[in-house]
Write a protein that holds these residues in place. Structure first.
Motif, PDB file in Angstrom:
ATOM      1  N   ILE A 199      23.545 115.924  58.993  1.00 45.94           N
ATOM      2  CA  ILE A 199      23.715 114.712  58.189  1.00 45.94           C
ATOM      3  C   ILE A 199      22.340 114.240  57.717  1.00 45.94           C
ATOM      4  O   ILE A 199      21.315 114.623  58.293  1.00 45.94           O
ATOM      5  N   HIS A 200      22.346 113.440  56.664  1.00 46.12           N
ATOM      6  CA  HIS A 200      21.103 112.873  56.139  1.00 46.12           C
ATOM      7  C   HIS A 200      21.334 111.437  55.725  1.00 46.12           C
ATOM      8  O   HIS A 200      22.405 111.111  55.214  1.00 46.12           O
ATOM      9  N   SER A 201      20.295 110.627  55.853  1.00 42.56           N
ATOM     10  CA  SER A 201      20.190 109.435  55.030  1.00 42.56           C
ATOM     11  C   SER A 201      19.441 109.919  53.797  1.00 42.56           C
ATOM     12  O   SER A 201      18.248 110.220  53.866  1.00 42.56           O
ATOM     13  N   THR A 202      20.135 110.001  52.652  1.00 41.11           N
ATOM     14  CA  THR A 202      19.450 110.462  51.432  1.00 41.11           C
ATOM     15  C   THR A 202      18.576 109.347  50.854  1.00 41.11           C
ATOM     16  O   THR A 202      17.839 109.566  49.895  1.00 41.11           O
ATOM     17  N   SER A 203      18.680 108.126  51.455  1.00 36.60           N
ATOM     18  CA  SER A 203      17.844 106.990  51.018  1.00 36.60           C
ATOM     19  C   SER A 203      16.358 107.264  51.222  1.00 36.60           C
ATOM     20  O   SER A 203      15.532 106.551  50.668  1.00 36.60           O
ATOM     21  N   LYS A 204      16.016 108.239  52.052  1.00 41.08           N
ATOM     22  CA  LYS A 204      14.622 108.486  52.417  1.00 41.08           C
ATOM     23  C   LYS A 204      14.022 109.540  51.485  1.00 41.08           C
ATOM     24  O   LYS A 204      14.023 109.356  50.288  1.00 41.08           O
ATOM     25  N   TYR A 205      13.524 110.663  52.024  1.00 44.49           N
ATOM     26  CA  TYR A 205      12.806 111.617  51.162  1.00 44.49           C
ATOM     27  C   TYR A 205      13.662 112.203  50.050  1.00 44.49           C
ATOM     28  O   TYR A 205      13.158 112.532  48.984  1.00 44.49           O
ATOM     29  N   MET A 206      14.962 112.417  50.283  1.00 42.29           N
ATOM     30  CA  MET A 206      15.777 113.065  49.252  1.00 42.29           C
ATOM     31  C   MET A 206      15.785 112.240  47.966  1.00 42.29           C
ATOM     32  O   MET A 206      15.498 112.748  46.890  1.00 42.29           O
ATOM     33  N   ASP A 207      16.107 110.970  48.088  1.00 43.54           N
ATOM     34  CA  ASP A 207      15.974 110.065  46.943  1.00 43.54           C
ATOM     35  C   ASP A 207      14.488 109.954  46.598  1.00 43.54           C
ATOM     36  O   ASP A 207      14.076 110.158  45.459  1.00 43.54           O
ATOM     37  N   GLY A 208      13.699 109.593  47.606  1.00 42.26           N
ATOM     38  CA  GLY A 208      12.250 109.638  47.480  1.00 42.26           C
ATOM     39  C   GLY A 208      11.606 108.489  46.734  1.00 42.26           C
ATOM     40  O   GLY A 208      10.436 108.211  46.925  1.00 42.26           O
ATOM     41  N   HIS A 209      12.343 107.807  45.884  1.00 39.49           N
ATOM     42  CA  HIS A 209      11.728 106.798  45.018  1.00 39.49           C
ATOM     43  C   HIS A 209      12.165 105.379  45.366  1.00 39.49           C
ATOM     44  O   HIS A 209      11.867 104.442  44.629  1.00 39.49           O
ATOM     45  N   ALA A 210      12.899 105.231  46.482  1.00 42.54           N
ATOM     46  CA  ALA A 210      13.369 103.922  46.934  1.00 42.54           C
ATOM     47  C   ALA A 210      14.258 103.249  45.896  1.00 42.54           C
ATOM     48  O   ALA A 210      14.109 102.055  45.615  1.00 42.54           O
ATOM     49  N   VAL A 211      15.178 104.014  45.286  1.00 46.81           N
ATOM     50  CA  VAL A 211      16.056 103.399  44.285  1.00 46.81           C
ATOM     51  C   VAL A 211      17.534 103.329  44.673  1.00 46.81           C
ATOM     52  O   VAL A 211      18.274 102.556  44.082  1.00 46.81           O
ATOM     53  N   GLN A 212      18.018 104.150  45.612  1.00 45.31           N
ATOM     54  CA  GLN A 212      19.418 103.986  46.009  1.00 45.31           C
ATOM     55  C   GLN A 212      19.662 104.467  47.435  1.00 45.31           C
ATOM     56  O   GLN A 212      19.087 105.432  47.894  1.00 45.31           O
ATOM     57  N   ILE A 213      20.559 103.729  48.119  1.00 44.34           N
ATOM     58  CA  ILE A 213      20.962 104.064  49.487  1.00 44.34           C
ATOM     59  C   ILE A 213      22.045 105.141  49.400  1.00 44.34           C
ATOM     60  O   ILE A 213      22.925 105.064  48.537  1.00 44.34           O
ATOM     61  N   GLY A 214      21.988 106.114  50.291  1.00 43.29           N
ATOM     62  CA  GLY A 214      23.026 107.142  50.281  1.00 43.29           C
ATOM     63  C   GLY A 214      22.949 108.013  51.525  1.00 43.29           C
ATOM     64  O   GLY A 214      21.977 107.956  52.290  1.00 43.29           O
ATOM     65  N   GLY A 215      23.984 108.823  51.714  1.00 39.45           N
ATOM     66  CA  GLY A 215      24.012 109.745  52.845  1.00 39.45           C
ATOM     67  C   GLY A 215      24.790 110.987  52.481  1.00 39.45           C
ATOM     68  O   GLY A 215      25.402 111.058  51.403  1.00 39.45           O
ATOM     69  N   VAL A 216      24.744 111.981  53.371  1.00 38.47           N
ATOM     70  CA  VAL A 216      25.503 113.211  53.123  1.00 38.47           C
ATOM     71  C   VAL A 216      25.815 113.890  54.456  1.00 38.47           C
ATOM     72  O   VAL A 216      25.042 113.766  55.413  1.00 38.47           O
ATOM     73  N   ILE A 217      26.962 114.566  54.499  1.00 39.85           N
ATOM     74  CA  ILE A 217      27.322 115.408  55.649  1.00 39.85           C
ATOM     75  C   ILE A 217      27.401 116.838  55.131  1.00 39.85           C
ATOM     76  O   ILE A 217      28.008 117.084  54.083  1.00 39.85           O
ATOM     77  N   VAL A 218      26.796 117.781  55.840  1.00 39.54           N
ATOM     78  CA  VAL A 218      26.844 119.186  55.429  1.00 39.54           C
ATOM     79  C   VAL A 218      27.458 120.009  56.566  1.00 39.54           C
ATOM     80  O   VAL A 218      27.133 119.806  57.740  1.00 39.54           O
ATOM     81  N   ASP A 219      28.317 120.948  56.208  1.00 37.01           N
ATOM     82  CA  ASP A 219      29.032 121.782  57.185  1.00 37.01           C
ATOM     83  C   ASP A 219      28.460 123.204  57.133  1.00 37.01           C
ATOM     84  O   ASP A 219      28.396 123.806  56.059  1.00 37.01           O
ATOM     85  N   SER A 220      28.061 123.736  58.300  1.00 36.20           N
ATOM     86  CA  SER A 220      27.543 125.119  58.340  1.00 36.20           C
ATOM     87  C   SER A 220      28.659 126.132  58.139  1.00 36.20           C
ATOM     88  O   SER A 220      28.409 127.276  57.772  1.00 36.20           O
ATOM     89  N   GLY A 221      29.904 125.716  58.448  1.00 35.75           N
ATOM     90  CA  GLY A 221      31.034 126.649  58.353  1.00 35.75           C
ATOM     91  C   GLY A 221      31.114 127.615  59.523  1.00 35.75           C
ATOM     92  O   GLY A 221      31.959 128.507  59.539  1.00 35.75           O
ATOM     93  N   LYS A 222      30.231 127.445  60.512  1.00 36.99           N
ATOM     94  CA  LYS A 222      30.165 128.447  61.588  1.00 36.99           C
ATOM     95  C   LYS A 222      30.879 128.035  62.871  1.00 36.99           C
ATOM     96  O   LYS A 222      31.140 128.877  63.730  1.00 36.99           O
ATOM     97  N   PHE A 223      31.169 126.747  63.039  1.00 38.40           N
ATOM     98  CA  PHE A 223      31.751 126.340  64.324  1.00 38.40           C
ATOM     99  C   PHE A 223      33.229 126.731  64.398  1.00 38.40           C
ATOM    100  O   PHE A 223      33.959 126.608  63.431  1.00 38.40           O
ATOM    101  N   ASN A 224      33.642 127.201  65.582  1.00 39.78           N
ATOM    102  CA  ASN A 224      35.044 127.584  65.778  1.00 39.78           C
ATOM    103  C   ASN A 224      35.865 126.372  66.236  1.00 39.78           C
ATOM    104  O   ASN A 224      35.949 126.070  67.419  1.00 39.78           O
TER     105      ASN A 224
END
Ligand SMILES: *Cc1c(COP(=O)(O)O)cnc(C)c1O
Length: 420
Positions: A199-224
């Motif tokens: 998971i990420h808070s995209t509000s930090k480096y991903m956005d990078g410019h301090a313009v919007q709050i956001g997040g993301v969940i990513v799935d590796s697809g590997k867990f049984n």
């Protein structure tokens, strides 16, 4: 594609005559020719778009890009990092379940796990990054459903031994969820070390410019998920005519369930315009991360050599206890440094007030250099005793090094240290 190229090209491939840049699709809904077609989309919302509470083309282009950057099979954006953390847990836990988290996680995560999830009947136990294998094993209960930690902990800046925690979680049949906010996939890709969900808070480096709050969940697809511990993913979902996520969607079961159930019901989906801005940040993420790391290492070395500073925490410094883990897991230690002034709280406050270039703000990982005083700001509700336990002293400053010319940052710090 290498990761720098993915930052620019993954997630959106314009066809002949299409806009070059991901378009902002500012629409809440999508039209169909017949009732039968709308009915078919209700039965399986993964087939097509239906309503922007849980899917929108602009947001989905960004989701595909982030999934590619992390090396996962799918991603889902949320309106904040907090929403991503919450849903990553609620997707596999219900009342009566238990999770294990490292104690070094973000303060907002601790509030969520210790108070709000507890009210919903989900218990959390904490273990330190330095816990022995035996101590980690001992934290598991028969109802434990996940282990949670941060790649580079905010604000402790200690590095998670991802391989070790993943191996132990898997021995107990549960996934390791990693908050990769500070590292970003440019500095660390947790799936390569056995993590299952990122998971990420995209509000930090991903956005990078301090313009919007956001997040993301990513799935590796590997867990049984069909190992017997997660009936919600294998058993029929009555709200979709009894479909089973593992049977219908295979390796994407977790991330599709998150969208079809949780996003449908909670509706914390970002607006297309926010995703458009996030995409602009992602396009330059690789070049920015390299420069943050280079600037921060120079600043950390400068602070270490100053006679006004008691200690510097930055996993990229050879003297830092986390240096060996940083060497193993990170391609750079990000832009965040914490340090303690010798003369304590008043000196730290004088130092911060004397800064001219660096701004005093409650943020981190901005493109501009910024500072924060944990004892009187983010952690001000804690007693002196609690501050001590959390490892926060009055003289501590958290510095988020930005992308200004590093000589300007050093000059600013040095003039402010002289006034401290
Ligand atoms: C900021 C932060 C969060 C919470 O993210 P928001 O986007 O502010 O909701 C979660 N984890 C880490 C490591 C963070 O720094």
């Amino acid at each position: 594609m290498r990761i720098e190229t993915q930052c620019l090209h993954a997630g959106y491939e314009p066809k002949n005559g299409d806009p070059r840049v991901v378009p902002i699709v500012q629409s809440t809904t999508y039209v169909y020719d017949s009732t039968e077609e709308v009915a078919a989309v209700f039965d399986d919302p993964t087939k097509s778009l239906i309503y922007s509470r849980f899917g929108n083309p602009t947001v989905m282009a960004v989701e595909d890009k982030i999934a590619a950057l992390e090396g996962g099979v799918g991603a889902m954006c949320t309106t904040s990092g907090q929403a991503a953390t919450m849903m990553s847990i609620l997707n596999i836990c219900s009342a009566g379940d238990h999770v294990i988290s490292t104690s070094e996680v973000y303060g907002g995560t601790i509030n969520l796990f210790s108070h709000t999830l507890r009210k919903l009947g989900i218990q959390c136990s904490y273990i330190g990054h330095n816990a022995t294998d035996e101590e980690i094993h001992a934290a598991f209960k028969s109802n434990t459903k996940a282990v949670f930690g941060e790649t580079i902990a905010n604000p402790a800046l200690s590095v998670l031994d991802i391989e070790r925690f993943a191996k132990i979680a898997h021995e107990h049949g549960v996934p390791l969820i990693v908050d990769n906010t500070f590292a970003t996939p440019i500095l660390c890709r947790p799936f390569e070390f056995g993590a299952d969900i990122v998971i990420h808070s995209t509000s930090k480096y991903m956005d990078g410019h301090a313009v919007q709050i956001g997040g993301v969940i990513v799935d590796s697809g590997k867990f049984n998920w069909a190992n017997g511990n997660f009936p919600d993913l294998t058993e029929p979902d009555e709200t979709y005519h009894g479909l089973s996520y593992t049977k219908s969607y295979g390796e994407k079961a977790y991330i599709i369930k998150a969208r079809m159930q949780l996003m449908r019901d909670f509706g914390t989906y970002p607006a297309a315009h926010s995703a458009f801005l996030l995409n602009l940040g992602l396009e330059t993420l690789a070049v920015r991360m390299k420069q943050y790391c280079e600037n921060a290492l120079t600043v950390a070395r400068f602070l270490e050599s100053s006679d006004k500073i008691e200690s510097v925490t930055y996993p990229g410094l050879e003297s830092d206890p986390n240096y060996p883990l940083a060497q193993k897991y990170l391609k750079g230690s990000s832009g965040v440094i914490s340090f303690v002034l010798k003369d304590g709280k008043q000196a730290a406050i004088r130092f911060m007030n004397a800064l001219k270039l660096a701004s005093n703000e409650v943020h981190v990982a901005d493109i501009r250099t910024c500072v924060l005083h944990p004892a009187s700001e983010t952690h001000r509700q804690l007693s002196d005793e609690q501050l001590k336990e959390a490892g926060i002293s009055g003289g501590m400053v958290r510095l988020s090094v930005g992308l200004e010319n590093v000589e300007d940052i050093l000059e600013d710090i040095s003039q402010a240290l002289n006034k401290a």
